[in-house]
Enzyme design. Structure first.
Site, mmCIF file in Angstrom:
data_model
loop_
_atom_site.group_PDB
_atom_site.id
_atom_site.type_symbol
_atom_site.label_atom_id
_atom_site.label_comp_id
_atom_site.label_asym_id
_atom_site.label_seq_id
_atom_site.Cartn_x
_atom_site.Cartn_y
_atom_site.Cartn_z
ATOM 1 N N HIS A 172 -76.850 -55.864 -97.168
ATOM 2 C CA HIS A 172 -77.636 -56.348 -98.303
ATOM 3 C C HIS A 172 -77.530 -57.859 -98.482
ATOM 4 O O HIS A 172 -78.322 -58.454 -99.208
ATOM 5 C CB HIS A 172 -77.256 -55.600 -99.596
ATOM 6 C CG HIS A 172 -75.961 -56.004 -100.216
ATOM 7 N ND1 HIS A 172 -74.791 -55.313 -100.014
ATOM 8 C CD2 HIS A 172 -75.646 -57.021 -101.060
ATOM 9 C CE1 HIS A 172 -73.822 -55.882 -100.710
ATOM 10 N NE2 HIS A 172 -74.306 -56.917 -101.361
ATOM 11 N N GLY B 290 -71.271 -62.739 -104.594
ATOM 12 C CA GLY B 290 -70.926 -63.741 -103.590
ATOM 13 C C GLY B 290 -69.787 -63.292 -102.698
ATOM 14 O O GLY B 290 -69.634 -63.765 -101.572
ATOM 15 N N ASN B 291 -68.950 -62.367 -103.181
ATOM 16 C CA ASN B 291 -67.860 -61.812 -102.365
ATOM 17 C C ASN B 291 -68.367 -60.791 -101.349
ATOM 18 O O ASN B 291 -67.648 -60.453 -100.399
ATOM 19 C CB ASN B 291 -66.806 -61.132 -103.236
ATOM 20 C CG ASN B 291 -65.835 -62.101 -103.866
ATOM 21 O OD1 ASN B 291 -65.807 -62.265 -105.072
ATOM 22 N ND2 ASN B 291 -65.034 -62.768 -103.040
ATOM 23 N N SER B 292 -69.553 -60.281 -101.547
ATOM 24 C CA SER B 292 -70.072 -59.249 -100.643
ATOM 25 C C SER B 292 -70.020 -59.700 -99.193
ATOM 26 O O SER B 292 -70.454 -60.803 -98.847
ATOM 27 C CB SER B 292 -71.525 -58.911 -100.998
ATOM 28 O OG SER B 292 -71.594 -58.041 -102.080
ATOM 29 N N ASP C 270 -74.424 -50.243 -94.904
ATOM 30 C CA ASP C 270 -74.429 -51.567 -95.529
ATOM 31 C C ASP C 270 -73.612 -52.573 -94.717
ATOM 32 O O ASP C 270 -72.858 -53.370 -95.269
ATOM 33 C CB ASP C 270 -73.918 -51.502 -96.970
ATOM 34 C CG ASP C 270 -74.249 -52.778 -97.747
ATOM 35 O OD1 ASP C 270 -75.251 -53.427 -97.403
ATOM 36 O OD2 ASP C 270 -73.494 -53.120 -98.678
ATOM 37 N N ILE D 97 -84.241 -35.586 -88.119
ATOM 38 C CA ILE D 97 -84.775 -34.246 -88.385
ATOM 39 C C ILE D 97 -86.296 -34.276 -88.486
ATOM 40 O O ILE D 97 -86.982 -33.500 -87.844
ATOM 41 C CB ILE D 97 -84.185 -33.653 -89.687
ATOM 42 C CG1 ILE D 97 -82.699 -33.374 -89.513
ATOM 43 C CG2 ILE D 97 -84.906 -32.362 -90.057
ATOM 44 C CD1 ILE D 97 -82.051 -32.794 -90.749
ATOM 45 N N GLY D 98 -86.800 -35.174 -89.344
ATOM 46 C CA GLY D 98 -88.241 -35.284 -89.506
ATOM 47 C C GLY D 98 -88.788 -34.522 -90.689
ATOM 48 O O GLY D 98 -89.803 -33.824 -90.577
ATOM 49 N N VAL D 99 -88.107 -34.627 -91.850
ATOM 50 C CA VAL D 99 -88.596 -33.964 -93.050
ATOM 51 C C VAL D 99 -88.575 -34.940 -94.226
ATOM 52 O O VAL D 99 -87.761 -35.857 -94.269
ATOM 53 C CB VAL D 99 -87.749 -32.726 -93.430
ATOM 54 C CG1 VAL D 99 -87.809 -31.680 -92.336
ATOM 55 C CG2 VAL D 99 -86.313 -33.112 -93.746
ATOM 56 N N SER D 100 -89.507 -34.724 -95.167
ATOM 57 C CA SER D 100 -89.458 -35.389 -96.459
ATOM 58 C C SER D 100 -88.873 -34.381 -97.430
ATOM 59 O O SER D 100 -89.326 -33.241 -97.496
ATOM 60 C CB SER D 100 -90.873 -35.791 -96.890
ATOM 61 O OG SER D 100 -90.860 -36.296 -98.199
ATOM 62 N N MET D 101 -87.854 -34.770 -98.201
ATOM 63 C CA MET D 101 -87.112 -33.775 -98.971
ATOM 64 C C MET D 101 -86.693 -34.312 -100.328
ATOM 65 O O MET D 101 -86.624 -35.526 -100.549
ATOM 66 C CB MET D 101 -85.879 -33.332 -98.191
ATOM 67 C CG MET D 101 -84.907 -34.444 -97.859
ATOM 68 S SD MET D 101 -83.569 -33.925 -96.768
ATOM 69 C CE MET D 101 -82.663 -35.461 -96.623
#
Length: 448
Positions: A178, A287-289, A208, A343-347
């Site tokens: 991020h 800023g520490n990220s 991340d 997998i290929g699904v909307s869930m």
């Protein structure tokens, strides 16, 4: 009817939200938690009190009164010389112990200072530069010409990173995804004040993490990974980074490991993800990220990534454990991405589907209600389609592990399966349980 429900990549709003600490941007949810003081306020008192108690035992009686009152004593029956000698000896012994304690504390502080001084050249600041999206005239009104982009990069945020490898004239930095996401260019500030341009080697939204590359011309130090599995609750840790930008570069904060093996849910550009983290009370600010969480030996045991920001919450920050960071960093170095099964699904989570729909349309009842993952859509030619999964099926387990939510399904898929493997998928269709075999393939990280 079901089109009003979110797909698997929608972010939910929670009562207590775990936030990515995005740099130099101060949303109302972010709050500074930097109270790490007065840990040794009474360290000098205990040895002295030991001497007082010891003296009291030798004399048989001792009245603990405010300083100065001890001089007012009954001298009509002075204590025998032997007893007085005993008290003096005990007090001398106590004073000696106090000196050792002070010396030990001083030595420990000096050791940490030496470590920080040694590792600091490996800590860098990172600036995220993005194309300006619009232009304005002198009065602040948008201009019709060149309104999509001014052609110039503008600073949109900043973070931290740590140099962990040098090879073939290049140096490599681990940081948070991020911190670098959406950047058109990246600038890295080195320990000696030099600013260099960085190249994005690879990034992974779901963990991340990201790896950057720079020339090693000005790099004099690299940090090494320690083992996060060897950490213990209460162990001292140090965070180093650039809170609020370059003006406070390489700020050092100290704390302890507050908890291990915590699981937190975060919303990323690739969907919701649950990750394992180290909890610490070392101050972690915007800023520490991307900066390192270090043990007292100067080894990286975590990458600072997020904190809980609530009005009544202080000192709850999280770091990605080094044992999870290291393999991801190596994969990003060699492949530029993390290969994950697809997998290929909307869930969506079944618990978000109205109960009358679950019962009346999906045929669910009893313990079947509100547990599992509702398939909204199946992509053509996907592993799910080839396995015979259909829209409105409910996935209740994958590879023998229960999946009450989409987040749990992703964790099982990404952590317990591999591309090319065949797994059992248990589903409910029209109220009846059945098992399908599905061969997993790979697709871009924005799919699941």
């Amino acid at each position: 009817m079901m089109d009003n429900y979110r797909d698997e990549n929608r972010t939910d709003q929670k009562e207590q939200e775990v936030l990515l600490v995005k740099e130099n941007q101060q949303p109302a949810r972010y709050s500074a938690s930097d109270d790490d003081k007065k840990k040794r306020s009474f360290g000098w008192f205990r040895p002295l009190l030991g001497g007082v108690i010891g003296g009291g035992l030798a004399l048989g009686i001792y009245t603990f009164t405010p300083l100065g009152d001890h001089q007012t004593q009954d001298t009509s029956n002075p204590a025998p010389a032997q007893e007085t000698s005993s008290v003096t000896a005990k007090q001398t012994s106590s004073d000696s112990g106090s000196g050792k304690s002070a010396n030990s504390s001083s030595a420990n502080s000096s050791s940490i200072s030496n470590m920080v001084e040694d590792i600091s050249p490996a800590i860098v600041g990172i600036t995220n530069l993005q194309k300006q999206q619009s232009s304005s005239d002198l009065f602040g009104f948008g201009s019709d010409s060149n309104s999509n982009s001014s052609g110039e990069d503008a600073e949109t945020g900043s973070g931290s990173g740590v140099i962990f490898k040098k090879a073939n004239g290049k140096a490599y930095i681990i940081t948070n995804n991020h911190v670098v996401e959406g950047a058109s260019s990246l600038k890295v500030s080195l320990y000696d004040g030099t600013d260099v341009t960085a190249k994005l080697v690879g990034r992974d939204s779901l963990t991340d993490l990201a790896v950057l590359e720079i020339s090693d011309k000005h790099v004099t130090k690299t940090a090494s990974f320690g083992s996060s599995s060897a950490l213990r609750t209460g162990e001292s840790v140090i965070a180093i980074g650039d809170p609020l930008g370059k003006d406070l570069s390489r700020t050092v904060t100290q704390g302890i490991v507050s908890g291990l093996n915590r699981t937190v849910s975060i919303s990323t550009s690739a969907g919701e993800s649950s990750i394992n983290v180290i909890q610490t009370d070392a101050a972690i600010n915007p800023g520490n990220s991307g900066g390192p969480l270090l043990n007292t030996d100067g080894k990286i045991i975590g990458i600072n990534s997020m904190k809980i920001s609530e009005n009544d919450v202080e000192g709850i920050g999280f770091a990605i454990p080094s044992n999870d960071v290291k393999p991801i960093a190596e994969e990003l170095l060699t492949k530029g991405q993390v290969e994950r099964p697809y997998i290929g699904v909307s869930m969506i989570d079944l618990e978000q589907v109205p109960q009358n729909y679950q019962e009346g349309t999906l045929g669910l009842f009893g313990k079947q209600l509100n547990k599992g993952v509702y398939i909204r859509e199946v992509a053509q030619g996907s592993p799910a389609a080839k396995a015979g999964l259909k829209a409105e099926d409910i996935i209740i387990s994958l590879k023998g592990k229960e999946t009450d939510t989409g987040s749990e399904l992703r964790n099982i898929l990404y952590k317990n399966t591999k591309v090319g493997s065949t797994v059992d998928v248990k589903i409910i269709r029209n109220g009846k349980e059945m098992t399908k075999k599905m061969k997993l393939t790979q697709k871009e990280e924005t799919s699941s």
